[in-house]
Enzyme design. Structure first.
Site, PDB file in Angstrom:
ATOM      1  N   ARG A 125       0.202 -16.398  17.008  1.00 25.16           N
ATOM      2  CA  ARG A 125       0.707 -16.992  18.242  1.00 25.16           C
ATOM      3  C   ARG A 125      -0.504 -17.477  19.030  1.00 25.16           C
ATOM      4  O   ARG A 125      -1.600 -16.921  18.909  1.00 25.16           O
ATOM      5  CB  ARG A 125       1.523 -15.980  19.069  1.00 25.16           C
ATOM      6  N   ILE A 145      -7.221 -21.092  12.123  1.00 26.68           N
ATOM      7  CA  ILE A 145      -7.637 -22.417  12.578  1.00 26.68           C
ATOM      8  C   ILE A 145      -6.439 -23.349  12.697  1.00 26.68           C
ATOM      9  O   ILE A 145      -6.472 -24.320  13.454  1.00 26.68           O
ATOM     10  CB  ILE A 145      -8.680 -23.013  11.616  1.00 26.68           C
ATOM     11  N   ASN A 164      -7.989 -24.148  21.117  1.00 25.07           N
ATOM     12  CA  ASN A 164      -9.002 -25.184  21.372  1.00 25.07           C
ATOM     13  C   ASN A 164     -10.390 -24.634  21.062  1.00 25.07           C
ATOM     14  O   ASN A 164     -11.289 -24.638  21.900  1.00 25.07           O
ATOM     15  CB  ASN A 164      -8.920 -25.712  22.802  1.00 25.07           C
ATOM     16  N   ASP A 222      -2.986 -24.820  16.080  1.00 28.90           N
ATOM     17  CA  ASP A 222      -2.482 -26.013  16.768  1.00 28.90           C
ATOM     18  C   ASP A 222      -1.241 -26.574  16.092  1.00 28.90           C
ATOM     19  O   ASP A 222      -0.405 -27.217  16.743  1.00 28.90           O
ATOM     20  CB  ASP A 222      -3.554 -27.104  16.793  1.00 28.90           C
ATOM     21  N   SER A 280     -12.521 -30.407  13.049  1.00 22.38           N
ATOM     22  CA  SER A 280     -12.261 -29.411  12.014  1.00 22.38           C
ATOM     23  C   SER A 280     -13.562 -28.776  11.532  1.00 22.38           C
ATOM     24  O   SER A 280     -13.622 -27.569  11.273  1.00 22.38           O
ATOM     25  CB  SER A 280     -11.525 -30.054  10.835  1.00 22.38           C
ATOM     26  N   HIS A 297      -0.614 -32.841  18.033  1.00 25.41           N
ATOM     27  CA  HIS A 297      -0.026 -31.809  17.169  1.00 25.41           C
ATOM     28  C   HIS A 297       1.469 -31.644  17.470  1.00 25.41           C
ATOM     29  O   HIS A 297       1.980 -30.541  17.654  1.00 25.41           O
ATOM     30  CB  HIS A 297      -0.760 -30.473  17.362  1.00 25.41           C
ATOM     31  N   LYS A 324      -7.285 -32.739  24.544  1.00 27.54           N
ATOM     32  CA  LYS A 324      -6.153 -31.884  24.180  1.00 27.54           C
ATOM     33  C   LYS A 324      -4.852 -32.449  24.726  1.00 27.54           C
ATOM     34  O   LYS A 324      -4.828 -33.289  25.629  1.00 27.54           O
ATOM     35  CB  LYS A 324      -6.365 -30.455  24.699  1.00 27.54           C
TER      36      LYS A 324
END
Length: 371
Positions: free
Chosen positions: A276, A264, A297, A267, A131, A93, A73
């Site tokens: 949010r 989904i 995550n 991010d 994904s 991202h 991440k």
């Protein structure tokens, strides 16, 4: 090359950027692999397995003090001070994260993002496995929050003899959406998928037959289907860009009491107006009578599965970067598209557009048409 694997610090993040087998492959190639103590523990990969693979167990500082840092991440704010002018390879991202983009530029970090490594056909080889996991989890988590003790409608996705299953609407038929849809169908839901691509809808209809109803995406169609749904899963992606908003707050307020939204795309900023970021500790919030799930995550909930899948996908690219990032991007346009920042500039077009105040440089490779 010194290759560092820090421990992830995001809430309930159980993944680690490299398995012991991956560490062995890099160590046998002559690289100095440094794994922060405890980095793999949450995925049930203890330090001793990394040591047996030829890696060194080190402190947080030593893991970041490497030529190439591998993470899962994005760095969090408390980690910005650890950024430096080395190479970072992780999910970033950036188009939805201005503070991180600015921190990477200030540190002069050469940052590659898993989510923008893109093949010529537009596919995303490093985002795809996560994904798929997130899509499956979206249906499972949505079903959990439909339960009455969680504040949901008290609807079982599978239904019961003589009672139909939950109406599950999936917006977006890409990798995450198709896996969410497959999970919903497998659980016995009354499933609907919405997408702009008629060809994609035809493929999903062929795969699932009468178990799925396909709908061409329009704002009116999305709102109509959402108002009749028990669970809506947002799986809308534009590679490298902030996610488009497909469902308004006003529409959410008119949804069925106890319905659940799972985003989904959170991010990338989220695809519902009400979205949010949330955490595994506090995964949902209420908007009117609707529960909204926006964990950033999601695959961290299944760290053992996700770590193995991610390492399988990333290791060839890690090997290439370990041979020198400049030569790696010259040899592979897909990896070149992963370059987001370098030498104090933004190098990915969508990020440069999102943050025009940051200095920008030319992209390392053109992004495929039709993204």
């Amino acid at each position: 090359m010194r290759i560092g694997i820090p421990q992830e610090t995001k809430n309930r993040e159980t993944r680690v950027a490299l398995t012991p087998d991956g560490a062995r492959a890099l160590a046998e190639a002559g690289h100095d692999v440094r794994v922060e103590s405890g980095a793999g523990a949450a995925a049930f990969l203890p330090d001793r397995e990394y040591e047996a693979a030829g890696a060194r167990i080190v402190s947080t500082t030593d893991a970041w003090d490497a030529d190439l840092v591998l993470k899962v991440k994005e760095p969090l704010e408390h980690e910005y001070g650890l950024l430096r002018d080395n190479v970072l390879f992780t999910f970033l991202h950036l188009a939805a994260n201005g503070p991180l983009a600015a921190a990477l530029v200030a540190a002069r970090t050469t940052a590659f993002s898993y989510d923008t490594v893109q093949l010529d056909d537009g596919s995303l080889p490093l985002l795809t496995p996560m994904s798929a996991v997130a899509g499956r989890l979206a249906t499972l988590e949505g079903g959990h929050h439909l339960l009455s003790p969680q504040g949901g409608r008290g609807v079982l996705i599978a239904g019961a003899p003589g009672v139909p299953g939950a109406r599950v609407v999936v917006i977006g038929g890409g990798v995450a959406g198709s896996h969410a849809l497959a999970q919903a169908v497998g659980m016995g839901a009354d499933a609907v998928v919405i997408d702009l691509d008629q060809g994609r809808l035809e493929a999903l209809a062929e795969a699932h037959g009468d178990a799925v109803r396909t709908v061409v995406s329009t704002p009116e169609a999305i709102e109509r289907e959402a108002l009749e749904a028990d669970l809506v899963i947002g799986a809308v992606l534009v590679p490298g860009h902030r996610a488009p908003t497909v469902l308004s707050r006003e529409a959410v307020m008119r949804m069925r009491p106890g319905a659940v939204l799972v985003d989904i795309a959170i991010d990338q900023g989220g695809c519902f107006e009400v979205s949010r970021p949330t955490t595994h500790d506090e995964p949902v919030f209420s908007v009117g009578d609707v529960q909204v799930y926006c964990v950033t995550n999601m695959p961290g909930a299944v760290g053992a599965t996700s770590t193995a899948a991610l390492t399988h996908a990333t290791l060839p690219y890690v090997r290439a970067l370990a041979g020198g990032w400049e030569s790696a991007v010259k040899a592979d346009p897909a990896l070149a598209r992963g370059l987001n920042t370098d030498a104090g500039t933004v190098r990915y077009p969508a990020v440069a557009t999102a943050f025009p105040d940051l200095p920008a440089g030319p992209p390392a490779a053109p992004v495929p048409d039709g993204r």
